[in-house]
Motif scaffolding. Structure first.
Motif, PDB file in Angstrom:
ATOM      1  N   SER A   1       4.961   8.043   1.581  1.00 26.18           N
ATOM      2  CA  SER A   1       5.705   9.092   0.762  1.00 26.18           C
ATOM      3  C   SER A   1       4.765  10.027   0.061  1.00 26.18           C
ATOM      4  O   SER A   1       3.570   9.724  -0.382  1.00 26.18           O
ATOM      5  N   HIS A   2       5.227  11.254   0.131  1.00 21.22           N
ATOM      6  CA  HIS A   2       4.193  12.534  -0.391  1.00 21.22           C
ATOM      7  C   HIS A   2       4.199  12.423  -2.043  1.00 21.22           C
ATOM      8  O   HIS A   2       3.484  13.485  -2.452  1.00 21.22           O
TER       9      HIS A   2
ATOM     10  N   GLY B   1       2.692  16.694   7.409  1.00 20.39           N
ATOM     11  CA  GLY B   1       1.751  17.013   8.585  1.00 20.39           C
ATOM     12  C   GLY B   1       0.248  16.350   8.548  1.00 20.39           C
ATOM     13  O   GLY B   1      -0.311  16.722   9.460  1.00 20.39           O
ATOM     14  N   CYS B   2       0.062  15.440   7.901  1.00 25.63           N
ATOM     15  CA  CYS B   2      -1.338  15.008   7.583  1.00 25.63           C
ATOM     16  C   CYS B   2      -1.495  13.971   8.773  1.00 25.63           C
ATOM     17  O   CYS B   2      -2.640  13.468   9.002  1.00 25.63           O
TER      18      CYS B   2
ATOM     19  N   TRP C   1      -3.613   4.178   0.158  1.00 28.22           N
ATOM     20  CA  TRP C   1      -4.362   5.120   1.090  1.00 28.22           C
ATOM     21  C   TRP C   1      -4.000   6.418   1.090  1.00 28.22           C
ATOM     22  O   TRP C   1      -2.695   6.736   1.084  1.00 28.22           O
ATOM     23  N   LEU C   2      -4.901   7.373   1.239  1.00 27.09           N
ATOM     24  CA  LEU C   2      -4.709   8.634   1.137  1.00 27.09           C
ATOM     25  C   LEU C   2      -5.217   9.520   2.366  1.00 27.09           C
ATOM     26  O   LEU C   2      -6.619   9.363   2.863  1.00 27.09           O
ATOM     27  N   VAL C   3      -4.560  10.157   3.050  1.00 21.26           N
ATOM     28  CA  VAL C   3      -4.786  10.989   4.140  1.00 21.26           C
ATOM     29  C   VAL C   3      -4.900  12.313   3.635  1.00 21.26           C
ATOM     30  O   VAL C   3      -4.220  12.953   3.371  1.00 21.26           O
ATOM     31  N   SER C   4      -6.420  12.649   3.865  1.00 24.69           N
ATOM     32  CA  SER C   4      -6.510  14.245   3.391  1.00 24.69           C
ATOM     33  C   SER C   4      -7.989  14.583   4.140  1.00 24.69           C
ATOM     34  O   SER C   4      -8.848  13.803   4.069  1.00 24.69           O
TER      35      SER C   4
ATOM     36  N   ILE D   1       0.784  -1.191   0.041  1.00 30.07           N
ATOM     37  CA  ILE D   1      -0.007  -0.140  -0.032  1.00 30.07           C
ATOM     38  C   ILE D   1       0.808   1.177  -0.164  1.00 30.07           C
ATOM     39  O   ILE D   1       1.842   1.227   0.823  1.00 30.07           O
ATOM     40  N   HIS D   2       0.618   2.253  -0.911  1.00 31.50           N
ATOM     41  CA  HIS D   2       1.194   3.464  -0.869  1.00 31.50           C
ATOM     42  C   HIS D   2       0.477   4.508   0.046  1.00 31.50           C
ATOM     43  O   HIS D   2      -0.879   4.691  -0.151  1.00 31.50           O
ATOM     44  N   LEU D   3       1.104   4.949   1.251  1.00 36.04           N
ATOM     45  CA  LEU D   3       0.493   5.913   2.020  1.00 36.04           C
ATOM     46  C   LEU D   3       0.727   7.197   1.786  1.00 36.04           C
ATOM     47  O   LEU D   3       1.867   7.635   1.681  1.00 36.04           O
TER      48      LEU D   3
END
Ligand code: ATP
Ligand code: MG
Lengths: 235, 244
Positions: free
Chosen positions: B196-197, B43-44, B210-213, B36-38
């Motif tokens: 990795s951003h 800072g999220c 997975w995307l944190v936003s 999985i690519h996070l």
């Protein structure tokens, strides 16, 4: 004058190397008492230092500051306190520990514990959190992880031990009051130096002073080499 | 999905630092055989999410539990710490040589010693650490430390592995060596979460994202998203799992 000095030092050295029984009994009292006090307080103090650094509980702030304060109380005051505890009318009078090595050990424990707690707390607080996390995530059980952290901190922790040990080995106030400077029983290096000097018997005082000096040199140079190996870290 | 795949599951997750709400998610499953690519901005909370799954933090709400791992003996705690291996963005190396650090975790493993020895030798070559083995670990460069940390993980062959910004310190050559090891682990079934951003050499190994936003964690199938810009990732059809 110079010759007088030389003669004194010669006398002092010959006292040490001829294994003068009186001198060596004084030295052994000193080490027996201080080692005992250190051995009894070491583990509990380090555990307390660890807990103060890593856990949050009500009263933690108070305990931390109390221990800091205890560190700076003069040893005569601790001597007075222990004397009052152990005196025949005191709360621990039944133990009959006044003017015994046990009494001296109790006093020295009270002197060395705050140093050990405060310095090990500072050491544990300075540790990189990642040391603990890395060890745990690599599968270390909690105790092994604590050990791994202590291993990272071996220099500051050894420093704490040496500082505590030299404080009790050289303190005079408490030993004098609680021990009473009884020859062959409670006479240790600092009380003997004070006594012999007041009697004008400088050779023995110098011999005992030399023992402390040599010990201080050995401990500090050993620590110096250790510290030299620990390089500052950056990441 | 067989029942004995190792996984870590987070349910009704909510994470705050004091008043600061980082993210929520109704269900996250981090399991073997998935990479999985996070994703997410600085800072999220990517690092925080990984540390939650590693068991270093407790979530403010919800629970995180493991399935499919061997049950620890009764005298050991059965916490999730130690189940998913977490690699810090800046790896921590213990005082001692490179070799000491490489073999440190082996004392906690039950695996066959000879086999571990053989894997260690292989890892040394794969990460090109042989000329550094007796050097103090603290003297390594950032990229070498990263290679050492990943080689150490490669030896252990964890069921689940989390890499926090693994490429941030590495040049092309190091990235290439690490890519090799990661690909190996993927073939061996290790589930991975790689943060990795931006897209990099390693994120190409990922087949999920997975995307944190907006304080939520969105999970989706990323196979169509490879090589796309991070901004486009947000536009991709996403399976909204979070409670918001
Ligand atoms: N222990 C903590 N206490 C309070 N706030 C924290 C703590 N750890 C992280 N934070 C805050 O939570 C937020 C998320 O941090 P985190 O390190 O998880 O971000 P990140 O997504 O990994 O960022 P980056 O891409 O820069 O690595 C940050 O704003 C940070 O200041
Ligand atoms: Mg981060």
């Amino acid at each position: 004058m110079n010759e007088g000095w030389l003669a004194l030092i010669q006398q002092a050295l010959s006292l040490l190397f001829s294994l003068d029984p009186e001198v060596w009994s004084i030295i052994s009292v000193s080490f027996a008492v201080s080692f005992a006090a250190l051995a009894i307080t070491l583990l509990p103090s380090m555990v307390l230092g660890f807990l103060l650094a890593f856990t949050r509980f009500p009263g933690r702030w108070l305990v931390t500051n109390l221990i800091q304060t205890l560190q700076s109380i003069p040893t005569v005051v601790i001597g007075l306190l222990v004397y009052l505890l152990l005196t025949r009318m005191g709360p621990l009078g039944d133990l009959k520990w006044l003017f015994t090595q046990k009494g001296m050990i109790l006093g020295q424990m009270l002197i060395c514990a705050p140093v050990l707690v405060a310095m090990s707390q500072a050491a544990f607080t300075s540790v990189d959190r990642r040391a603990w996390e890395t060890s745990r995530t690599l599968g270390a059980p909690k105790l092994s992880a604590i050990w791994a952290v202590c291993r990272e901190l071996k220099v500051p922790l050894l420093l704490a031990i040496v500082a505590a040990f030299s404080r009790i080995l050289t303190e005079i106030g408490c030993s004098m009051m609680v021990g009473g400077n009884i020859a062959g029983v409670t006479r240790n290096i600092p009380t003997a130096i004070a006594l012999e000097t007041s009697k004008g018997d400088f050779a023995q005082a110098i011999a005992l002073g030399l023992v402390l000096l040599v010990l201080a040199l050995i401990l500090n140079f050993a620590l110096g080499t250790l510290r030299g190996k620990a390089e500052p870290r950056s990441h | 999905m067989t029942t004995n795949t190792a996984k870590i599951i987070a349910k009704d997750l909510e994470m705050r630092f004091e008043d600061k709400h980082l993210f929520s998610a109704s269900k996250l499953v981090f399991e073997q055989n998935r990479v999985i690519h996070l994703q997410g901005d600085n800072g999220c909370g990517k690092t925080t999410l990984m540390k939650l799954l590693a068991g270093f933090y407790q979530p403010t709400k919800g629970k995180i539990y493991a399935e499919g791992f061997a049950i620890a003996p009764w005298w050991r705690s059965n916490s999730i710490t130690g189940k998913a291996l977490y690699l810090h963005q800046h790896p921590y190396l213990f005082e001692g040589s490179v070799l000491y650090n490489l073999t440190y975790p082996q004392r906690f493993l039950t695996a066959d010693k000879a086999q571990l020895q053989a894997r260690t030798e292989q890892a040394i070559d794969k990460a090109q650490l042989r000329h550094l083995l007796n050097q103090a670990a603290s003297s390594l460069s950032g990229g070498e430390k990263q290679r050492l940390a990943i080689a150490r993980a490669w030896i252990i062959q964890p069921k689940l592995l989390m890499l926090d910004e693994p490429t941030s310190n590495m040049d092309k050559h190091s990235q290439h060596l690490v890519l090799q090891m990661i690909t190996d682990l993927k073939q061996q079934g290790t589930g991975m979460l790689i943060s990795s951003h931006q897209t990099c050499m390693l994120t190409k190994v990922c087949d999920h994202a997975w995307l944190v936003s907006d304080k939520t964690i969105t999970t989706d199938n990323v196979s169509t998203l490879k090589d796309t810009e991070p901004t486009q990732v947000e536009l991709a059809p996403a399976l909204q799992v979070s409670a918001g």
